[in-house]
Design a protein around this motif. Structure first.
Motif, mmCIF file in Angstrom:
data_model
loop_
_atom_site.group_PDB
_atom_site.id
_atom_site.type_symbol
_atom_site.label_atom_id
_atom_site.label_comp_id
_atom_site.label_asym_id
_atom_site.label_seq_id
_atom_site.Cartn_x
_atom_site.Cartn_y
_atom_site.Cartn_z
ATOM 1 N N CYS A 249 -117.374 20.356 -56.266
ATOM 2 C CA CYS A 249 -117.336 21.731 -56.803
ATOM 3 C C CYS A 249 -116.178 22.524 -56.226
ATOM 4 N N ARG A 250 -115.991 22.441 -54.926
ATOM 5 C CA ARG A 250 -114.915 23.202 -54.282
ATOM 6 C C ARG A 250 -113.550 22.689 -54.725
ATOM 7 N N LEU A 251 -113.416 21.357 -54.797
ATOM 8 C CA LEU A 251 -112.143 20.795 -55.234
ATOM 9 C C LEU A 251 -111.819 21.226 -56.661
ATOM 10 N N ASP A 252 -112.825 21.278 -57.502
ATOM 11 C CA ASP A 252 -112.596 21.702 -58.880
ATOM 12 C C ASP A 252 -112.114 23.156 -58.915
ATOM 13 N N GLU A 253 -112.729 24.000 -58.120
ATOM 14 C CA GLU A 253 -112.292 25.402 -58.047
ATOM 15 C C GLU A 253 -110.846 25.490 -57.566
ATOM 16 N N LEU A 254 -110.532 24.723 -56.549
ATOM 17 C CA LEU A 254 -109.173 24.739 -56.004
ATOM 18 C C LEU A 254 -108.163 24.174 -56.995
ATOM 19 N N ARG A 255 -108.556 23.146 -57.744
ATOM 20 C CA ARG A 255 -107.671 22.588 -58.781
ATOM 21 C C ARG A 255 -107.343 23.653 -59.820
ATOM 22 N N ASP B 255 -106.385 17.018 -57.543
ATOM 23 C CA ASP B 255 -106.930 16.193 -58.615
ATOM 24 C C ASP B 255 -107.256 14.787 -58.107
ATOM 25 N N VAL B 256 -106.380 14.233 -57.298
ATOM 26 C CA VAL B 256 -106.634 12.913 -56.712
ATOM 27 C C VAL B 256 -107.888 12.960 -55.834
ATOM 28 N N ALA B 257 -107.991 13.985 -55.011
ATOM 29 C CA ALA B 257 -109.162 14.133 -54.142
ATOM 30 C C ALA B 257 -110.432 14.338 -54.969
ATOM 31 N N PHE B 258 -110.337 15.102 -56.038
ATOM 32 C CA PHE B 258 -111.476 15.343 -56.926
ATOM 33 C C PHE B 258 -111.957 14.032 -57.541
ATOM 34 N N ASN B 259 -111.026 13.260 -58.085
ATOM 35 C CA ASN B 259 -111.391 11.979 -58.706
ATOM 36 C C ASN B 259 -111.978 11.004 -57.695
ATOM 37 N N VAL C 186 -124.668 12.317 -50.970
ATOM 38 C CA VAL C 186 -124.443 12.696 -52.366
ATOM 39 C C VAL C 186 -124.417 14.214 -52.512
ATOM 40 N N GLU C 187 -125.322 14.903 -51.824
ATOM 41 C CA GLU C 187 -125.323 16.375 -51.877
ATOM 42 C C GLU C 187 -124.021 16.934 -51.307
ATOM 43 N N ALA C 188 -123.563 16.388 -50.190
ATOM 44 C CA ALA C 188 -122.311 16.850 -49.582
ATOM 45 C C ALA C 188 -121.139 16.583 -50.516
ATOM 46 N N LEU C 189 -121.125 15.404 -51.121
ATOM 47 C CA LEU C 189 -120.056 15.092 -52.060
ATOM 48 C C LEU C 189 -120.089 16.031 -53.268
ATOM 49 N N GLY C 190 -121.283 16.409 -53.698
ATOM 50 C CA GLY C 190 -121.403 17.354 -54.805
ATOM 51 C C GLY C 190 -120.775 18.698 -54.480
ATOM 52 N N VAL C 191 -120.996 19.170 -53.269
ATOM 53 C CA VAL C 191 -120.389 20.432 -52.830
ATOM 54 C C VAL C 191 -118.867 20.286 -52.778
ATOM 55 N N ILE C 192 -118.406 19.167 -52.250
ATOM 56 C CA ILE C 192 -116.965 18.920 -52.154
ATOM 57 C C ILE C 192 -116.331 18.899 -53.540
ATOM 58 N N ALA D 69 -116.766 8.389 -55.362
ATOM 59 C CA ALA D 69 -117.628 8.187 -54.195
ATOM 60 C C ALA D 69 -119.084 8.508 -54.528
ATOM 61 N N ILE D 70 -119.305 9.561 -55.310
ATOM 62 C CA ILE D 70 -120.671 9.895 -55.734
ATOM 63 C C ILE D 70 -121.250 8.748 -56.557
ATOM 64 N N ARG D 71 -120.454 8.226 -57.489
ATOM 65 C CA ARG D 71 -120.934 7.111 -58.316
ATOM 66 C C ARG D 71 -121.289 5.902 -57.464
ATOM 67 N N ARG D 72 -120.436 5.598 -56.485
ATOM 68 C CA ARG D 72 -120.710 4.455 -55.596
ATOM 69 C C ARG D 72 -121.981 4.677 -54.792
#
Length: 71
Positions: free
Chosen positions: A19-25, A41-45, A11-17, A50-53
């Motif tokens: 954040c980075r994807l949002d910046e890149l978007r 955007d697809v990768a971000f969603n 979950v922590e790793a996904l959180g970092v991902i 994945a975090i929710r799961r």
């Protein structure tokens, strides 16, 4: 490493991902890089899902453990 520790790490790793994807978007949008923005955007969603799961699975496991203790 326990299942709970592994879930926390994921979950922590996904959180970092996320954040980075949002910046890149945002960067892609500011430069009108539409296709790249769409793919980000697809990768971000998917990362958010994945975090929710992960959290849902962890919560279900914790609930099962609590029920076993009560029995």
């Amino acid at each position: 490493m326990t299942d709970n520790d592994q879930t926390t790490t994921r979950v922590e790793a996904l959180g970092v991902i996320v954040c980075r994807l949002d910046e890149l978007r945002q960067l892609a949008a500011s430069l009108t890089l539409e296709l790249i923005g769409y793919l980000l955007d697809v990768a971000f969603n998917e990362s958010c899902d994945a975090i929710r799961r992960e959290r849902s699975c962890a919560q279900a496991q914790e609930t099962r453990r609590d029920r076993r203790r009560d029995d």
